[in-house]
Design an enzyme around this catalytic site. Structure first.
Site, PDB file in Angstrom:
ATOM      1  N   LEU A  61       0.860  -1.056   0.015  1.00  0.00           N
ATOM      2  CA  LEU A  61      -0.096  -0.241   0.062  1.00  0.00           C
ATOM      3  C   LEU A  61       0.943   1.210   0.194  1.00  0.00           C
ATOM      4  O   LEU A  61       1.811   1.042   0.841  1.00  0.00           O
ATOM      5  CB  LEU A  61      -0.920  -0.017   1.216  1.00  0.00           C
ATOM      6  CG  LEU A  61      -1.992  -1.046   1.593  1.00  0.00           C
ATOM      7  CD1 LEU A  61      -2.542  -1.004   2.674  1.00  0.00           C
ATOM      8  CD2 LEU A  61      -3.122  -0.883   0.488  1.00  0.00           C
ATOM      9  N   HIS A  62       0.490   2.079  -0.809  1.00  0.00           N
ATOM     10  CA  HIS A  62       1.140   3.489  -0.938  1.00  0.00           C
ATOM     11  C   HIS A  62       0.443   4.523  -1.541  1.00  0.00           C
ATOM     12  O   HIS A  62       0.947   5.926  -1.290  1.00  0.00           O
ATOM     13  CB  HIS A  62       2.584   3.216  -1.477  1.00  0.00           C
ATOM     14  CG  HIS A  62       2.409   3.236  -3.096  1.00  0.00           C
ATOM     15  ND1 HIS A  62       2.057   2.279  -3.906  1.00  0.00           N
ATOM     16  CD2 HIS A  62       2.772   4.195  -4.137  1.00  0.00           C
ATOM     17  CE1 HIS A  62       1.916   2.379  -5.122  1.00  0.00           C
ATOM     18  NE2 HIS A  62       2.119   3.620  -5.312  1.00  0.00           N
ATOM     19  N   ARG A  63      -0.776   4.425  -1.937  1.00  0.00           N
ATOM     20  CA  ARG A  63      -1.323   5.719  -2.615  1.00  0.00           C
ATOM     21  C   ARG A  63      -1.902   6.412  -1.358  1.00  0.00           C
ATOM     22  O   ARG A  63      -2.192   6.088  -0.358  1.00  0.00           O
ATOM     23  CB  ARG A  63      -2.656   5.035  -3.353  1.00  0.00           C
ATOM     24  CG  ARG A  63      -2.411   4.119  -4.496  1.00  0.00           C
ATOM     25  CD  ARG A  63      -1.944   4.904  -5.651  1.00  0.00           C
ATOM     26  NE  ARG A  63      -1.607   4.069  -6.901  1.00  0.00           N
ATOM     27  CZ  ARG A  63      -0.948   4.474  -7.884  1.00  0.00           C
ATOM     28  NH1 ARG A  63      -0.699   5.645  -8.069  1.00  0.00           N
ATOM     29  NH2 ARG A  63      -0.653   3.397  -8.791  1.00  0.00           N
ATOM     30  N   ARG A 115       6.494   6.164   2.864  1.00  0.00           N
ATOM     31  CA  ARG A 115       5.331   6.996   3.203  1.00  0.00           C
ATOM     32  C   ARG A 115       4.387   6.298   3.867  1.00  0.00           C
ATOM     33  O   ARG A 115       3.828   6.823   4.761  1.00  0.00           O
ATOM     34  CB  ARG A 115       4.872   7.609   1.967  1.00  0.00           C
ATOM     35  CG  ARG A 115       3.875   6.389   1.125  1.00  0.00           C
ATOM     36  CD  ARG A 115       3.200   7.459   0.044  1.00  0.00           C
ATOM     37  NE  ARG A 115       2.262   8.326   0.283  1.00  0.00           N
ATOM     38  CZ  ARG A 115       2.264   9.355  -0.295  1.00  0.00           C
ATOM     39  NH1 ARG A 115       3.257   9.760  -1.160  1.00  0.00           N
ATOM     40  NH2 ARG A 115       1.408  10.366   0.117  1.00  0.00           N
TER      41      ARG A 115
END
Length: 372
Positions: free
Chosen positions: A208-210, A243
């Site tokens: 997950l990174h969005r 992030r």
């Protein structure tokens, strides 16, 4: 012919490696073609950048602009200022950009303002979601590109709708799949495979990174909790993007079968994916790789720029509502997930087609120039 190749972020490296290999092959055949590899430095963490150069046998860049860090605006500006100097000092016949990262956008703009032609590899893909930075990068890049190398007929159709000429659109396939097929025999088990006692088909992989999924801690916690609560107790391996790590630190999530690991190298990550029961992700590129490897994939996004991974491949678009995860997982564990197929021209030869096309284009251009 002189080509400047742009690589800046992790997804770029898989796409640029086979292009370099194709250029070298043509050089050995006596073709007058040369390249200069520019690393913008957009990804500057070793696991996000340097390890990919080493594993994929990409030569050391001729220059690293070291433009990473800062906000998107700061990063874009840094790349543009530094690439302008680079391009002025080493002017090519063509700048070739790949994918949809900040480096792609920034370097395309600089090249066109200096009157250098631009070729875009992976052109024409569209999610329809203008809130995604990548969608803006794609649209702006394709608005000024000269040659469009595409991965699918869907991308071709998108470009036609935007008024691109047929002779500019060249359907070649997918260079990221070139890399996948070339490197597949070299996939290597990461340390977590042994330490977590993983078995083939006996674990899940999550990435997950969005921003929509990870920037708000509550959203991130809900998604992960829903995944873990429906994992049937299987280990879930989560290579954590930088992030995402920041929000996870204060989330207080604790599951015995959730394994957080550092970002992995290309060979290690794809070993995990190839042997997984399924992948849960919000990455576009991973959906292409799972499609070719026949691994079930769930995408936690409301739209995708790679619809062929859903219509032909093993991917399903679940959206960002956590409630969609449970029924999808239930179908997976009942053995009802679709088998999928491989899209046309995803055969490992896209880069060869790209270089062949550029040689033909510049041969015609040179012949025309001599005539006048």
């Amino acid at each position: 012919m002189k080509i400047t190749l742009i690589a800046g972020a992790r997804p770029n490296f898989m796409k640029i490696a086979p292009i370099i290999a194709a250029i070298r092959d043509r050089q050995q055949q006596g073709e007058d073609i040369h390249y200069r590899l520019v690393h913008t430095g957009q990804h500057y963490d070793k696991n996000m950048s340097q390890s990919f150069f080493e594993q994929l046998n990409i030569p050391e860049p001729h220059v690293n602009l070291e433009a990473g860090g800062g906000s998107q605006a700061e990063q874009t500006a840094n790349i543009m200022v530094r690439f302008e100097k680079e391009l002025t000092e080493h002017r090519p016949d063509l700048v070739l950009v790949v994918g949809d990262v900040t480096s792609t956008l920034a370097c395309s703009i600089v090249a066109k303002k200096l009157m250098v032609k631009v070729a875009h590899v992976e052109a024409g893909i569209r999610s329809g979601d203008i809130t995604m930075p990548e969608e803006i990068n794609r649209m702006v890049t394709d608005a000024i590109t000269d040659y469009f190398f595409t991965t699918s007929e869907i991308a071709n159709a998108n470009l036609r709708k935007e008024g691109k000429q047929e002779e500019q659109i060249i359907f070649v396939g997918n260079t990221m799949i070139d890399t996948l097929l070339k490197q597949r025999s070299r996939f290597t088990a990461p340390a977590i495979f042994a330490t977590a006692a993983l078995k083939p088909q006996g674990y899940l992989v999550m990435t997950l990174h969005r921003p929509a999924n990870v920037d708000v801690q509550e959203n991130l916690s809900l998604l992960i909790s829903e995944i873990m609560n429906n994992s049937n107790g299987l280990p879930v391996i989560f290579p954590v993007h930088p992030r995402t790590a920041k929000n996870l630190e204060s989330s207080r999530l604790s599951y015995p079968n959730l394994h957080l690991v550092e970002p992995l190298g290309y060979l290690e990550f794809n070993y995990l994916v190839e042997n997984a029961k399924a992948v849960i992700t919000d990455s576009g590129g991973i959906t292409e790789e799972t499609t070719v490897m026949g691994v079930p994939c769930m995408t936690l996004r409301d739209s995708t720029e790679r619809p062929e991974t859903c219509t032909l491949g093993t991917n399903e678009l679940l959206g960002t509502d956590p409630r969609a995860i449970k029924p999808a997982m239930e179908r997976l564990f009942r053995g009802e997930w679709k088998k999928g197929s491989i899209p046309p021209l995803w055969d490992g030869h896209a880069a060869e087609r790209i270089i062949e096309s550029l040689i033909e284009i510049f041969a015609v251009t040179e012949k025309y120039s001599r005539a006048i």
